[in-house]
Design an enzyme around this catalytic site. Structure first.
Site, short mmCIF file in Angstrom:
data_model
loop_
_atom_site.label_atom_id
_atom_site.label_comp_id
_atom_site.label_asym_id
_atom_site.label_seq_id
_atom_site.Cartn_x
_atom_site.Cartn_y
_atom_site.Cartn_z
N LYS A 158 1.13 -1.41 0.57
CA LYS A 158 0.06 -0.10 0.36
C LYS A 158 1.11 0.97 0.22
CE LYS A 158 -3.67 2.26 3.02
NZ LYS A 158 -4.62 1.62 4.26
N SER B 102 -9.33 1.76 3.39
CA SER B 102 -8.27 2.12 2.62
C SER B 102 -7.55 1.75 1.99
CB SER B 102 -7.59 4.11 3.21
OG SER B 102 -6.75 3.17 4.19
N SER C 299 -9.22 -0.64 7.64
CA SER C 299 -9.13 -0.90 5.96
C SER C 299 -8.71 -2.18 5.39
CB SER C 299 -8.05 1.00 6.42
OG SER C 299 -8.65 1.59 5.80
#
Ligand code: GLN
Length: 477
Positions: free
Chosen positions: A77, A152, A176
């Site tokens: 990420k 997210s 997330s």
């Protein structure tokens, strides 16, 4: 053709010469590239990944034993620092920023033989539940590209979902990792607060943030957790507890069989009726399989989302103050004085959701409101922590839905922030309390979308969490 099932199976194939790391990397580069319209990746480091793969294949040729993550292809990420590579938290604020050091998790992955494939799209500074808050545009769900993958860590979830990589690392401050895992039909693990070093993780809310793992199976998540967990001199909040051999024990039956569920959570009006029914069926099945599963009352359920958003925005307003155009971040071209420099940098650099949260956080910390909001929320957090400690005296685990509904349509929820915040009702509890939690992909909605079951255990009881989830996942095969 190359096929990936589990790390163990892949390692057997590497050892028997049925496949090579180079072949694996080529396969994942190809699928990630052909799935580019999903917008899950911001960069794919093809040449570097292939160079690492060649070295790992040479290692196998010498007859040396495989490393624990030998040739495991991993996506990161865009909040995890990878030395000399871009790191932007999907924000214009950090456009063109390159990290000059590796996050501890990246160092550990590389030492264990993993191959870093690339950088994955996410919500800006990990704030969001839909991946529509990225400066690089939304990520699309691979099952239905008109829908969000969750957030997210949406790019990281889609990476594993669509076979662009074997494993992704994301971050979970309020769900997330678990929420996008639920929306994408894969496993998402958030370990206990302090289980994994946060050194090199871009901070959102430091007392909540934890790096998490996306995988196709609980077993693979256990293999990776064992490598990346543990003490680190660079993170004073990381636990000194030794790291159990998760990969060895994950398939053993757990003797711990007392499970609680929150009555208020399953009866909550926001919960999709099919999700409710599926969880009740699982409760029945667990009881039939010899588990004690009890309804426990949790009258603070409606307080968890407000408490989470007061505390995380407060922490975010402080953490993000470093992006001022001087110390870090975007600098505007046209500044008539120093105040304008700060103002322009932050107005131009941050997106709407990040600005909203900085303002909310600044408000709850301001002199006239501190006691009414911040102090109150801290007090509630303490009650939640004490309540959990009490509950775990009588139970080994809690089960809950992961999200109240399956993946929604892109654009559907962008106008109503409060509705979006409220959908975090089942995930933020684990971060407020600091306990480990996992979403396991067990179910399919009548609309064809997947959804998961969430399991939580007491702090640092990842062994129980992993064993219990493996047993539950197996019972659905
Ligand atoms: N959806 C939550 C939020 O927007 C969770 C974010 C996260 O875990 N990083 O804050």
């Amino acid at each position: 053709m190359f096929r990936f099932k589990t790390i163990k199976d892949y390692h057997n194939n590497l050892q028997s010469g049925q496949t090579t790391v180079v072949e694996a990397v080529r396969f994942f580069v190809e699928t990630a590239t052909s799935g580019a319209s999903l917008n899950a990746w911001l960069n794919i480091y093809e040449d570097e990944a292939l160079a690492t793969a060649k070295k790992l294949d040479e290692h196998i040729a010498t007859g040396e034993p495989l490393l624990p993550l030998h040739g495991v292809v991993v996506g990161l990420k865009d909040v995890i620092a990878y030395k000399y590579h871009p790191l932007s938290a999907a924000s214009k604020m950090l456009e063109n920023f390159h990290s000059i050091f590796d996050a501890t998790v990246v160092e550990k992955l590389q030492q264990a033989g993993a191959v870093i494939l690339g950088r994955q799209n996410c919500d800006e500074f990990a704030m969001g539940s839909n991946n529509e808050n990225s400066a690089y545009g939304p990520v699309k769900n691979g099952i239905d590209p008109t829908r969000v993958p969750g957030g997210s860590s949406g790019g990281s979830a889609v990476g594993v979902q669509m076979n662009h990589c074997m494993i992704s690392l994301g971050s979970d401050t309020g769900g997330s990792v678990r929420q996008p895992a639920d929306f994408c039909g894969i496993v998402g693990l958030k370990p206990s607060y302090g289980r994994i070093s946060r050194y090199g993780l871009t901070s959102y809310a430091s007392s909540f943030d934890q790096i998490g793992i996306f995988a196709k199976s609980v077993g693979d998540a256990a293999v990776v957790l064992e490598i990346i967990a543990g003490p680190d001199a660079f993170d004073s909040t990381v636990s000194q507890l030794p790291v159990p051999a998760y990969s060895a024990v994950v398939h053993e039956p757990t003797p711990k069989k007392r499970i609680a569920y929150f009555k208020e959570a399953l009866e909550h009006p926001s919960l999709d009726p099919e999700i409710r029914a599926a969880i009740y069926t699982s409760i029945d099945n667990l009881q039939k399989a010899g588990y004690t599963v009890d309804a426990v009352s949790f009258d603070m359920l409606d307080l968890v989302v407000p408490t989470y958003y007061v505390l995380t925005t407060a922490e975010a307003s402080s953490n993000l103050s470093r992006y001022d155009g001087v110390k870090f971040g975007h600098r505007s071209n046209d500044n008539k004085d120093l105040t304008a420099l700060y103002k322009n940098a932050r107005s131009e650099g941050f997106g709407k959701e990040v600005k909203r949260r900085i303002m909310l956080g600044t408000f709850v910390l301001s002199a006239g409101y501190f006691d009414a909001y911040f102090t109150k929320a801290q007090q509630i957090r303490k009650l939640l922590v004490d309540g959990a400690a009490q509950l775990f005296k009588n139970y080994d685990a809690i089960i809950l839905p992961t999200v109240p509904s399956p993946a929604f349509l892109i654009g559907d929820n962008t106008k109503d922030s409060v509705a979006m915040f409220l959908a975090d009702i089942y995930t933020v509890y684990a971060n407020l309390v600091g306990i480990p939690a996992i979403s396991i992909p067990l179910y399919k909605h009548s609309n064809g979308l997947p959804f998961g079951l969430q399991v939580m255990c007491a702090p640092y009881e990842e062994v129980t969490l992993l064993q219990l989830s493996t047993a539950i996942q197996k019972s659905y095969e």
